[in-house]
Structure formats: structure tokens, C-alpha cells
Design an enzyme around this catalytic site. Structure first.
Site, PDB file in Angstrom:
ATOM      1  N   LYS A  92       2.645  11.401  -3.552  1.00 50.52           N
ATOM      2  CA  LYS A  92       1.595  10.654  -4.419  1.00 50.52           C
ATOM      3  C   LYS A  92       0.865  11.685  -5.150  1.00 50.52           C
ATOM      4  CE  LYS A  92      -1.614   6.930  -3.932  1.00 50.52           C
ATOM      5  NZ  LYS A  92      -1.968   5.970  -2.752  1.00 50.52           N
ATOM      6  N   ASP A 111       0.958  -1.251   0.230  1.00 52.14           N
ATOM      7  CA  ASP A 111      -0.013   0.066  -0.027  1.00 52.14           C
ATOM      8  C   ASP A 111       0.806   1.289  -0.062  1.00 52.14           C
ATOM      9  OD1 ASP A 111      -1.724   1.897   0.768  1.00 52.14           O
ATOM     10  OD2 ASP A 111      -2.329   1.327   2.543  1.00 52.14           O
ATOM     11  N   GLU A 158      -6.992   0.351  -4.590  1.00 55.95           N
ATOM     12  CA  GLU A 158      -7.266   0.240  -2.927  1.00 55.95           C
ATOM     13  C   GLU A 158      -8.582  -0.135  -2.579  1.00 55.95           C
ATOM     14  OE1 GLU A 158      -5.909   4.142  -2.253  1.00 55.95           O
ATOM     15  OE2 GLU A 158      -3.638   3.768  -3.027  1.00 55.95           O
TER      16      GLU A 158
HETATM   17 MG    MG Z   1      -4.466   4.906   1.936  1.00 55.44          MG
END
Ligand code: MG
Ligand code: ADP
Length: 510
Positions: free
Chosen positions: A74, A8, A153
Site C-alpha cells: 500500500k 478495508d 478510512e
Molecule cells: Mg487500517
């Protein structure tokens, strides 16, 4: 063969997990014993060389050395012009900074497992477009990882949930992290994960809640006769850490006090949870509107939602849980670990990829492993000339929310004798006006020489990672001329990726 891990790669925190032989997914602790690692890099320069430091220590350095610290990278993935310039004079692309984080995660996983790690599944927000997904893949490659798959995700979160409880039904995943908000509606049945709809906001997360507290505290300090803290960059950075601490406190207690020192004087600012909720109500409402919109688009009513999963550290805030539970008319599932669910799901996916490659059984499943059906988060189009007006129009080839892998074709003809190539321009977005969509890339597809009017078929495909491919078929010879990746405007070229891999592997990452 070493086993594949699930990663992740979060805006604020990252985590790595693996599927144990028992069939249980498990988060691997980092070298400091933490289950999650701040996605923060401190670029320390020694002798004109950068020795990047990743994680909690880097996060704590943000206040003392803000110009040497990169956070929230990100948010910049897929922005080709973005660079971080270190004090040693080196420029880093977002993919390279992400790769430095991934290298640390990889090395920590190797330490925890006692064996090398190369294969990984990396997660991304469901609404990440082609450029950001490609950039994530590149970051993995630069870090020396073999990226088996880029997984959504929320799908990962539901995967970990679905297998824990053999859930069936319609699931809403509400993910409020540090920098992003992501909401996804999916249906799980007989091990099949079907994404019904997804939306999100790339610039909405815990960070924005921290900002509101920073402004609030600064205003209170000024009211007490202090200076404007927002004028002083070092104060703002220091205040950010305090604001985040205060926010976390307010998750469990109703009031907290922030201590600030400015102009040599101490200031105390009391913050009540109710006040914090008042100054962030619009942020919470934005998540509500996006959530409602996803349900409406999918044609699903709240009564039809069977499970609500709260993912992301910011869903710990009591107002988030109460908002979602009020909307849903039911309690959110408590078995989901907000920080770990995504990595755990990615580990399950990684094990499935491993077993598909080796034919080995996975302890987790009896019979067939679950099949995941995701949908596209963006419409894919192509620029064509309207024969009536002579103007460029964007024609949608694969609409948003199509099941992936998705493939659709258009047919056309060569327009001149002995034409040597056909140019395709691929776009993302819903508008027919080319000005309102994003061109992700173009490609000159080579064709053999024919008299003009030779028929060709161009096939556009979203692969399982939602990365775009085009295939050209020569209909005269009835043969495929190959599948081409686009020359992407927003991404590194293969040569740049290889050069970046050499650059990052020469660094010593701590
Ligand atoms: Mg997250
Ligand atoms: P991301 O997926 O964006 O990397 P996470 O899901 O790890 O982020 O969430 C990080 C965010 O969660 C941060 O903004 C952090 O302040 C917030 N957070 C973590 N714990 C709490 C808490 N107890 N109360 C409120 N916010 C929290």
C-alpha cells in the site's frame, strides 16, 4: 443481485464486511476463520508460473523466503516505477499485487456468503492523493471488482461508530495502523458526517515501532558479544517477527524476553515496556504533533472534541491510549473495534450505495440514509503563465479541505486562430512555485476552430472519491465539450488496467 461488500485494504491487515438484513454490519471471516487477513503475498513459482499465496501463511514465509514475499505494498500505490520481480521472472505493479490481495478477499467473502461478490466499497487513508486513489480503484478493477466508491478510512470508522450509538458532536479519529498514521476531525449531526480536517503520515505505523525494537535487540545481542544481526538480512527478517511479537506482549505485560540464536549461540534480551516507550517516544510525539495541527487548522479546541475514536491495531499500545486521553482530557470510546471499525463502516457505505442503485430500503436507517460530506486532502491547482513575468505559476483552483464533490472554474481565451486544443496541467500541492507541487496529469482538451480570443471555461472537479476531472465549456457556442479524465502520470492507462486484469485472473490465488 448479490450484495456489495465493504473492504478495508490495509497496509498490514485487510478485512471484508457486509451489512446483514438485520441492519448489523458484520466482518466476514476468511477461509482460515480469521477476521483479518495479512496484506502479504508470497509468490511461489511452479513450472515458471506464479501461484500467489495471500495471508497468514504468506506472512510466516517472510522469514524463510524474504525475496518471494511482498508486504506493505500500500505504501507503493501510486508509484508508477515500483515493481516486484518474482523468481519466475514476472514483474508486478503495486496495483497488481493489491489486486491479488483483493482477489483472495473477494473469494473468501464468496465462500463465507455462498454467493458471488462483485460490488465493493474500498477504503483508503484520508490523505491519499489522486494517484493513490486512482491506483486503488484500478486494483479493484484488476481483481474483477466493481468499485462503487473509494471511501476515507476515518469516515468509515466514524460511520460504524455513529450508527452504533447515534452519536452527535465532534469526533476525532486517531488511526495508527501497521504502516500509516491518519488523524481526522469530523462533525456528526443528524446522520451527516462532515470532515473538518485531516492529516497523516504515510510512513508512520506499527512497522516503525517494530524497527525500533529490532535495533534495540540487535544492540543488546552485540553487547552480549554476539554478531551484528543487522548485517544479516535473514536475521533481520526473523527478528522482525520476534520484535512484533514482543511489542504485542508489551501491550499487556510490563516485560518480555526475546530469544535469538546467532553464530550457533543463544541470546536472551529482556525488554521492559518503559524502555520500549522511551525508544519510541519520538514516534508517539509525531502523532501528537500531527493531531494538534489538525485541531489548530480546524479551529477546534480539545474541549470541543466530544468523542475520541482509536482505530488501528497500534492504538492497543497503552502509551497511545494514554497520550490521546491526556490530550483530549477524556476517555477514548471503548465500543470501537480497532481492527474492524473501518471494514464495518465500508459495509454500511456499500449497503447505502446498493440501496441508492436499487431503491431498496436498508434495515439500518429509519428514513433517509446518512449523507457523508468529506473534504479534499490536497489542494488542486493548474499551471498557468503569469502574464506579467511570463513564468509558469501554480494557481490553486480547489484549496485543501474543500468539501467534496468540489467544482471550480477558470475562464480563458484561445491564443491562436483555429486553435484545436487547450492543454491543461493539473497539480496537487499548496505552493505557487510549480517546482514544489506534484503534477498529477495533463490533458489536451479538443475545441472547435475559432478566431483567436474565443472564450472557454475550464472546470476542475473533485468527484466524491476525490478523483480529479476536468470539463471544458465552449463559451462561444455555450456548450460543454465534455468531461475528461486526466492522462495520469503516476497511473496505469486503461489498456494497462485491462491487460493487468487478464494477467491476474489467469493466476491461481491461494
Ligand atoms: Mg487500517
Ligand atoms: P493497517 O491498517 O495498517 O493494515 P492495522 O490497523 O491492522 O493496520 O494494525 C496493524 C498493526 O497493529 C501492526 O503493526 C501490529 O503489530 C499492530 N498491533 C496489533 N495488535 C497489537 C497489540 N496488541 N499491541 C501492539 N500493536 C499491535
Amino acid at each position: 443481485m448479490s450484495r456489495a461488500v465493504g473492504i478495508d485494504l490495509g497496509t498490514t491487515y485487510s478485512a471484508v464486511a457486509i451489512l446483514r438484513d438485520t441492519g448489523e454490519p458484520e466482518v466476514l471471516p476468511n477461509r482460515d476463520g480469521e477476521n483479518i487477513t495479512p496484506s502479504v503475498v508470497l509468490f511461489q513459482a511452479f513450472d515458471g508460473r506464479d501461484d500467489p499465496l495471500v495471508g497468514t501463511m504468506a506472512k510466516h514465509s517472510a522469514a524463510s523466503a524474504p525475496e518471494d514475499v511482498v508486504q506493505f505494498v500500500k505504501r507503493n500505490m501510486g508509484e508508477s516505477a515500483w515493481r516486484f520481480n518474482s523468481t519466475s521472472g514476472t514483474a508486478y505493479a503495486a496495483e497488481e499485487v493489491s489486486a491479488i490481495i483483493l482477489r483472495r478477499l473477494k473469494e473468501d467473502a464468496e465462500l463465507a456468503l455462498g454467493e458471488p461478490v462483485t460490488d465493493a466499497v474500498i477504503t483508503v487513508p484520508a490523505y491519499f492523493d489522486d494517484a493513490r486513489r486512482t491506483a486503488t480503484r484500478h486494483a479493484g478493477k484488476i481483481a474483477g471488482l466493481n468499485v462503487l466508491r473509494v471511501l476515507n478510512e476515518p469516515t468509515a470508522a466514524a460511520l460504524s461508530f455513529g450508527l452504533d450509538t447515534s452519536a452527535e458532536g465532534t469526533v476525532l479519529v486517531y488511526d495508527l495502523g501497521g504502516g500509516t498514521f491518519d488523524v481526522t476531525l469530523m462533525r456528526i449531526s443528524a446522520g451527516e458526517f462532515d470532515v473538518l480536517g485531516t492529516d497523516g503520515d504515510r510512513n508512520l505505523g506499527g512497522f516503525d515501532f517494530d524497527n525500533r525494537l529490532i535495533e534495540y535487540i540487535a544492540a543488546k545481542v552485540e553487547e552480549q558479544g554476539g554478531p551484528d544481526l543487522l548485517d544479516d538480512n535473514a536475521q533481520v527478517v526473523a527478528l522482525r517477527e520476534k520484535a512484533e511479537m514482543a511489542k504485542r506482549s508489551l501491550t499487556t505485560v510490563a516485560t518480555t524476553t526475546v530469544h535469538v540464536s546467532a553464530d550457533g549461540r543463544p541470546f536472551r534480551v529482556a525488554v521492559e515496556r518503559s524502555e520500549f516507550e522511551r525508544i519510541t517516544a519520538d514516534l508517539v510525539n509525531r502523532t501528537r504533533d500531527l493531531t494538534q495541527h489538525v485541531l489548530e487548522e480546524a479551529g477546534v479546541s480539545w474541549g470541543q472534541v466530544d468523542h475520541v475514536l482509536l482505530v488501528g491495531g497500534s492504538t492497543r499500545m497503552p502509551m497511545i491510549r494514554s497520550l490521546v486521553e491526556k490530550l483530549a482530557g477524556k476517555a477514548a470510546d471503548r465500543s470501537v473495534h480497532p481492527d474492524e471499525a473501518v471494514a464495518l463502516g465500508a459495509a454500511i457505505q456499500a449497503a447505502m450505495e446498493d440501496s441508492a442503485a436499487t431503491g431498496a430500503d436498508i434495515a439500518l436507517f429509519e428514513g433517509a440514509a446518512p449523507v457523508i460530506a468529506d473534504v479534499t486532502s490536497q489542494s488542486l491547482g493548474v499551471i498557468q503563465v503569469d502574464p506579467d513575468t511570463g513564468r509558469d505559476v501554480n494557481t490553486i483552483v480547489i484549496p485543501r479541505n474543500s468539501k467534496i464533490p468540489a467544482k471550480l472554474s477558470t475562464e480563458g481565451y484561445t491564443v491562436v486562430d483555429n486553435q484545436t486544443s487547450i492543454n491543461v496541467q493539473v497539480t496537487e500541492g499548496d505552493d505557487t512555485n510549480p517546482d514544489y507541487v506534484v503534477e498529477i496529469g495533463s490533458k489536451d482538451l479538443p475545441i472547435p476552430p475559432y478566431p483567436k480570443g474565443a472564450p472557454v471555461r475550464v472546470t476542475y472537479a473533485y468527484d466524491i472519491d476525490q478523483t480529479v476531472f476536468v470539463e471544458l465549456t465552449d463559451l462561444t457556442a455555450n456548450k460543454s465539450l465534455g468531461t475528461f479524465t486526466l492522462d495520469r502520470l503516476a497511473n496505469l492507462t486503461d489498456d494497462q488496467v485491462n491487460a493487468a486484469a487478464r494477467k491476474v485472473s489467469s493466476l491461481s490465488v491461494q
